[in-house]
Enzyme design. Structure first.
Site, PDB file in Angstrom:
ATOM      1  N   GLU A 120      12.554  22.870  36.315  1.00 14.87           N
ATOM      2  CA  GLU A 120      13.260  21.598  36.051  1.00 14.87           C
ATOM      3  C   GLU A 120      13.221  21.230  34.570  1.00 14.87           C
ATOM      4  OE1 GLU A 120      12.513  18.277  38.584  1.00 14.87           O
ATOM      5  OE2 GLU A 120      13.143  19.354  40.373  1.00 14.87           O
TER       6      GLU A 120
HETATM    7  C1  LIG Z   1       9.175  29.483  40.167  1.00 14.42           C
HETATM    8  C2  LIG Z   1      10.491  29.031  39.661  1.00 14.42           C
HETATM    9  C3  LIG Z   1      11.364  28.350  40.494  1.00 14.42           C
HETATM   10  C4  LIG Z   1      12.633  27.996  40.036  1.00 14.42           C
HETATM   11  N1  LIG Z   1      13.518  27.410  40.905  1.00 14.42           N
HETATM   12  C5  LIG Z   1      14.812  27.234  40.493  1.00 14.42           C
HETATM   13  C6  LIG Z   1      15.810  26.823  41.419  1.00 14.42           C
HETATM   14  O1  LIG Z   1      15.530  26.562  42.591  1.00 14.42           O
HETATM   15  N2  LIG Z   1      17.082  26.706  40.989  1.00 14.42           N
HETATM   16  C7  LIG Z   1      17.424  26.967  39.689  1.00 14.42           C
HETATM   17  O2  LIG Z   1      18.588  26.869  39.362  1.00 14.42           O
HETATM   18  N3  LIG Z   1      16.500  27.349  38.782  1.00 14.42           N
HETATM   19  C8  LIG Z   1      15.206  27.508  39.163  1.00 14.42           C
HETATM   20  N4  LIG Z   1      14.260  27.923  38.252  1.00 14.42           N
HETATM   21  C9  LIG Z   1      14.646  28.148  36.877  1.00 14.42           C
HETATM   22  C10 LIG Z   1      13.992  27.231  35.859  1.00 14.42           C
HETATM   23  O3  LIG Z   1      14.553  25.960  35.890  1.00 14.42           O
HETATM   24  C11 LIG Z   1      14.107  27.928  34.505  1.00 14.42           C
HETATM   25  O4  LIG Z   1      13.146  28.957  34.530  1.00 14.42           O
HETATM   26  C12 LIG Z   1      13.911  27.058  33.348  1.00 14.42           C
HETATM   27  O5  LIG Z   1      14.981  26.171  33.231  1.00 14.42           O
HETATM   28  C13 LIG Z   1      13.751  27.815  32.035  1.00 14.42           C
HETATM   29  O6  LIG Z   1      14.670  28.859  31.890  1.00 14.42           O
HETATM   30  P1  LIG Z   1      14.139  30.321  31.459  1.00 14.42           P
HETATM   31  O7  LIG Z   1      12.987  30.636  32.340  1.00 14.42           O
HETATM   32  O8  LIG Z   1      15.275  31.233  31.463  1.00 14.42           O
HETATM   33  O9  LIG Z   1      13.562  30.115  30.004  1.00 14.42           O
HETATM   34  P2  LIG Z   1      14.372  30.188  28.621  1.00 14.42           P
HETATM   35  O10 LIG Z   1      15.559  29.315  28.702  1.00 14.42           O
HETATM   36  O11 LIG Z   1      14.557  31.601  28.245  1.00 14.42           O
HETATM   37  O12 LIG Z   1      13.345  29.502  27.633  1.00 14.42           O
HETATM   38  C14 LIG Z   1      12.270  30.219  27.025  1.00 14.42           C
HETATM   39  C15 LIG Z   1      11.436  29.246  26.197  1.00 14.42           C
HETATM   40  O13 LIG Z   1      12.252  28.707  25.159  1.00 14.42           O
HETATM   41  C16 LIG Z   1      12.161  27.293  25.176  1.00 14.42           C
HETATM   42  N5  LIG Z   1      13.435  26.754  24.701  1.00 14.42           N
HETATM   43  C17 LIG Z   1      14.681  27.050  25.105  1.00 14.42           C
HETATM   44  N6  LIG Z   1      15.586  26.349  24.400  1.00 14.42           N
HETATM   45  C18 LIG Z   1      14.897  25.603  23.521  1.00 14.42           C
HETATM   46  C19 LIG Z   1      15.242  24.662  22.519  1.00 14.42           C
HETATM   47  N7  LIG Z   1      16.489  24.321  22.264  1.00 14.42           N
HETATM   48  N8  LIG Z   1      14.249  24.088  21.805  1.00 14.42           N
HETATM   49  C20 LIG Z   1      12.970  24.413  22.038  1.00 14.42           C
HETATM   50  N9  LIG Z   1      12.576  25.284  22.975  1.00 14.42           N
HETATM   51  C21 LIG Z   1      13.528  25.871  23.700  1.00 14.42           C
HETATM   52  C22 LIG Z   1      11.862  26.922  26.600  1.00 14.42           C
HETATM   53  O14 LIG Z   1      11.196  25.670  26.656  1.00 14.42           O
HETATM   54  C23 LIG Z   1      10.936  28.054  27.014  1.00 14.42           C
HETATM   55  O15 LIG Z   1       9.637  27.757  26.621  1.00 14.42           O
HETATM   56  C24 LIG Z   1      12.987  28.266  38.700  1.00 14.42           C
HETATM   57  C25 LIG Z   1      12.091  28.923  37.856  1.00 14.42           C
HETATM   58  C26 LIG Z   1      10.860  29.314  38.324  1.00 14.42           C
HETATM   59  C27 LIG Z   1       9.940  30.029  37.392  1.00 14.42           C
END
Ligand SMILES: Cc1cc2nc3c(=O)[nH]c(=O)nc-3n(C[C@H](O)[C@H](O)[C@H](O)COP(=O)(O)OP(=O)(O)OC[C@H]3O[C@@H](n4cnc5c(N)ncnc54)[C@H](O)[C@@H]3O)c2cc1C
Length: 806
Positions: free
Chosen positions: A501
């Protein structure tokens, strides 16, 4: 004489400005100065007359909008437009979602504490309480989290129970067959389940947060509501919501999932539909979902439904059985066995009007729907999970640090252990207070987006600290996995809370302050809108309102800083009044520092995430401290509550100070930073983290005061005494507490030389033989020692069994 005149003018100006009367302050200040000048004969009559004319002219220019617009604002507006941050559509929608509540007061620099204290969060309804005491208690009793880990899923009978009791329909109104719970009811249910099993909590949480149920409730057509809500409430449909994809994580709006509008002939009938292709991952409940909520970009290359070809992000409902849906694979999220996996859709065709949530009217409005839903939802799910884990840690560590002895002493008596214990208890108090106030706001009809982001990021982060501290206190017994060790499972789940989230780094460094600056600031949004619409009159009102606000808050911040916050008004009869005063001071300081950062950095502040992250910290801890004070105001004024409230607010004050100093030290225009520092911290950094003495008081309360520990962990499910883990630990604690006075007797006898020094059981034997303790006391000691041995034991497995473990 001249100094008396100047001083009188300054006092009038400061008094009015301090109370938020900026323009009046200027006029009155200049007026008093001129009058004094004349009456004391310092000014020659003609000079006086000239000054009065200049002052009147200035007042006319600044005070008469039609003059001001032409002579000032007309020239300021184009310059202003150049430094405004450029916002894309999705960014703008995200920033504009939800409502502004107490965060607006904190941002405005003059919080009205009486308003906060008068706010009455709705209590749990009788039905919600009965649900917590009935089905929730029963679910927790039936759950064996270790078995769930080994089976890699909830057992079928638990799934059935969850569906039958309508856990999946907490947010669905009763008329659609759901439970129709309030935000606080919903949050308390998830918190209690989370204290027992993260897997079960996530399973219950997801259908009640952003997903088909919530989107249908707010945006669905009547037919869609009739078709799905009852089935979702009864668990006949298992929903999931698929937003994240490999290319679109934090930047979810960059999704490459797309739906092309096209016509197909099906069974001889022409159907207008969507051909969908998507690749989603990390989707919770996907492997078992029957109804997929999907976010994708809708494209209409043949202009079948309008003039635009790219219609933007849209949300649809796709039944699992639709041809082309590939679903069922599982991810393994840190080994926590809730259902989570990828979903792929290849040329999936669905009828357009049935599938799009809200029908055609909602095409292209998907992003707005998601942001609006998250504005409220972020306050509930992850905060509830975090509080469940933190209350569990408090409960476990309070007992364990009493029961576990090293160097012949319960480890809780060591100062080194006191420190993390105080953090565990203090943060748990702060987090629960934040949950209570935030859910109260939701139940009062607010959708406070900035507060929701604060709650999500800062509560999951606090939970990470609490769980890490708890692991350190339990040491080896926290590391050896097995049925006895609930902490290890909480530890596994920590990064999940941090990431989902909206990952915390992004939320802290970009969203909280970015959204706050636009939504909570009394004038920034108005300025942006006025510039966008080229509305000079609106711009003029906003920019002069802003300037007025800056001056009054600057005076206020400075006066409060110089007087140790003593001039700030506080609610009556509060034994925490100094804390209210300090928060008022920091709110004013935050307001001018925020304006200064915006002024100095302009649109580039958006990229200066280390600055905006620190401003987010200051705003977040202002809010968290407000929650702690509100909680203390509303609850029984016991000594442990007082200590916990003080610990929490002192931590927040210290963190606010560090955040503001961090901004000041890193403003790119150094002299502005130095000047501001003189205004905001004229006497230097005076706030300290909670003292050792206060920490000791807080730690001792959760070790020795059973009521305090119970109150602080009221949401935790406490298993029966015969269950390894928390159940056995609670029973051992009872026995250990009964044994404490007897052990003291033995120690006193050793000190007095009546008994020889000897370890544990041997000393008991010597004591009873020498008549220092009675036979009954000896039995009590033995019982306590046996119970201790039981709870300090850890699990061990036959190699064959070990190989099969997860
Ligand atoms: C167990 C689990 C359950 C989930 N359930 C769902 C679900 O039901 N439905 C769904 O749609 N999604 C779901 N997600 C997805 C979740 O919301 C995403 O993992 C999350 O939004 C982050 O995306 P990413 O993991 O691709 O990280 P990335 O977007 O690759 O981010 C990597 C890092 O960069 C940082 N970052 C990115 N952009 C910026 C910025 N502009 N400034 C500073 N820092 C930044 C982030 O904070 C993070 O630390 C789930 C994820 C997990 C792990």
């Amino acid at each position: 004489m001249i100094w008396i005149v100047v001083l009188a003018a300054l006092i009038v100006f400061a008094a009015l400005a301090f109370n938020g009367r900026g323009f009046l302050a200027w006029i009155a200040g200049v007026g008093v100065w001129l009058l004094g000048w004349r009456l004391t004969g310092i000014a020659h009559p003609s000079l006086f007359a000239a000054c009065v004319i200049v002052a009147l002219a200035a007042a006319a220019v600044l005070g008469l909008p039609f003059l001001r617009r032409q002579l000032v604002s007309r020239f300021v507006m184009p310059a202003f437009a150049k430094v405004l941050p450029r916002l894309g559509d999705t960014e703008r929608i995200a920033l504009e979602a939800g409502t502004v509540w107490w965060d607006g007061d904190l941002f405005g620099g003059m919080p009205d504490w009486n308003k906060l204290l008068a706010f009455q969060p709705a209590p749990l309804s009788a039905k919600e309480q009965a649900f917590i005491d009935g089905p929730v208690e029963e679910l927790c009793r039936r759950l064996n989290d270790w078995d769930v880990y080994q089976q890699r899923d909830l057992p079928p009978e638990i799934w059935d129970f969850i569906k039958r009791e309508r856990f999946l329909g907490m947010i669905i109104p009763e008329e659609h067959g759901g439970l129709g719970f309030s935000a606080i009811g919903h949050s308390r249910v998830v918190t209690r389940i989370a204290s027992r099993s993260v897997t079960a909590a996530v399973t219950v949480m997801v259908p009640n947060s952003l997903g088909p149920g919530e989107l249908l409730l707010h945006y669905g057509t009547d037919e869609q509501k009739q078709k799905y809500l009852g089935r979702l409430a009864r668990g006949e449909e298992i929903p999931c919501f698929a937003l994240t994809g490999p290319e679109a994580g934090s930047d979810a709006a960059a999704t490459q999932s797309e739906g092309i509008v096209e016509k197909r002939v099906i069974d001889g009938v022409e159907v207008l539909g969507l051909r969908l292709n998507w690749k989603k991952r990390y989707i919770t409940l996907a492997p078992v979902a029957t109804l997929i909520g999907l976010a994708f970009r809708l494209k209409d290359p043949n202009r079948l439904i309008g003039d635009k070809t790219d219609r933007g992000i849209t949300c649809a409902l796709i039944p699992r059985s639709t041809p082309g849906v590939e679903i069922g694979l599982r991810h393994d999220p840190m080994g926590v066995p809730f259902q989570n996996g990828p979903i792929v859709g290849k040329d999936v065709f669905v009828p357009l009007d049935d599938a799009i949530i809200g029908g055609r009217a909602q095409i292209g409005r998907g992003w707005r729907m998601l942001m609006e839903s998250l504005a409220a939802g972020r306050s509930i799910s992850l905060p509830a999970l975090s509080i469940g884990a933190s209350q569990l840690c408090t409960r476990i560590c309070g007992a364990y640090a009493t029961v576990r002895e090293q160097f012949d002493t319960p480890i809780g008596r060591f100062e080194g252990i006191e420190e993390p214990l105080a953090r565990i208890a203090g943060l748990t108090y702060l987090m629960t207070a934040t949950r209570d106030l935030t859910c109260g706001a939701l139940d009062a009809g607010e959708k406070p987006a900035v507060i929701g982001n604060i709650a999500k990021a800062y509560l999951t982060d606090s939970m990470r600290q609490v769980v890490a501290d708890a692991m350190d206190i339990r040491a080896g017994s926290a590391i050896q996995r097995g049925p006895r060790n609930a902490l290890a499972r909480a530890w596994d789940a920590v990064p999940i809370g941090i990431t989902v989230e909206g990952a915390n780094i992004l939320t802290r460094s970009m969203i909280v302050y970015g959204q706050g600056a636009i939504r909570c600031h009394p004038f920034v949004q108005k300025e942006i809108d006025a510039v966008a619409k080229d509305d000079l009159a609106a711009f003029d009102r906003a920019i002069f309102g802003h300037a007025n606000l800056f001056v009054t808050r600057a005076v206020r911040a400075k006066l409060l800083a110089w007087t140790g916050s003593r001039l700030a008004a506080t609610p009556r009869a509060e034994d925490t009044r100094r804390y209210y005063q300090h928060l008022s001071r920091f709110s004013a300081a935050f307001a001018i520092l925020s304006d200064t950062a915006m002024g100095v950095l302009g649109g580039s502040l958006k990229r200066r995430e280390k600055i905006s992250g620190r401003l987010a910290d200051a705003l977040a801890y202002l809010y968290l401290a407000s929650c702690a004070l509100k909680r203390y105001h509303d609850e029984a004024k016991t000594r442990p509550n007082h200590a916990l409230a003080r610990w929490s607010v002192e931590l927040c004050l210290y963190r606010i100070q560090e955040a503001l100093l961090g901004v000041l030290d890193n403003l790119p225009v150094r002299w502005i930073g130095t000047l501001m520092k003189l205004a905001i911290f004229p006497l230097g950094a005076r706030f300290r983290p909670p003292s050792d003495r206060l920490g000791a008081e807080v730690a001792r309360d959760i070790l020795e005061d059973r009521d305090a520990r119970r109150t602080l962990t009221a949401d935790v499910f406490v298993p029966p005494a015969n269950e390894p883990g928390l159940g056995a630990l609670e029973a051992a604690l009872d026995k250990a507490v009964r044994a404490i006075p007897i052990e003291t007797k033995l120690r006193d006898a050793v000190r007095a030389g009546t008994l020889d020094r000897a370890p544990g059981y041997m000393l008991d034997d010597l004591g009873v033989a020498a008549g220092v303790i009675s036979g009954a006391e000896y039995d009590t000691l033995n019982e306590a020692r046996d119970a201790r041995d039981e709870v300090i034991a850890v699990d061990a497995f036959e190699p064959d069994v070990y190989r099969t473990l997860h």
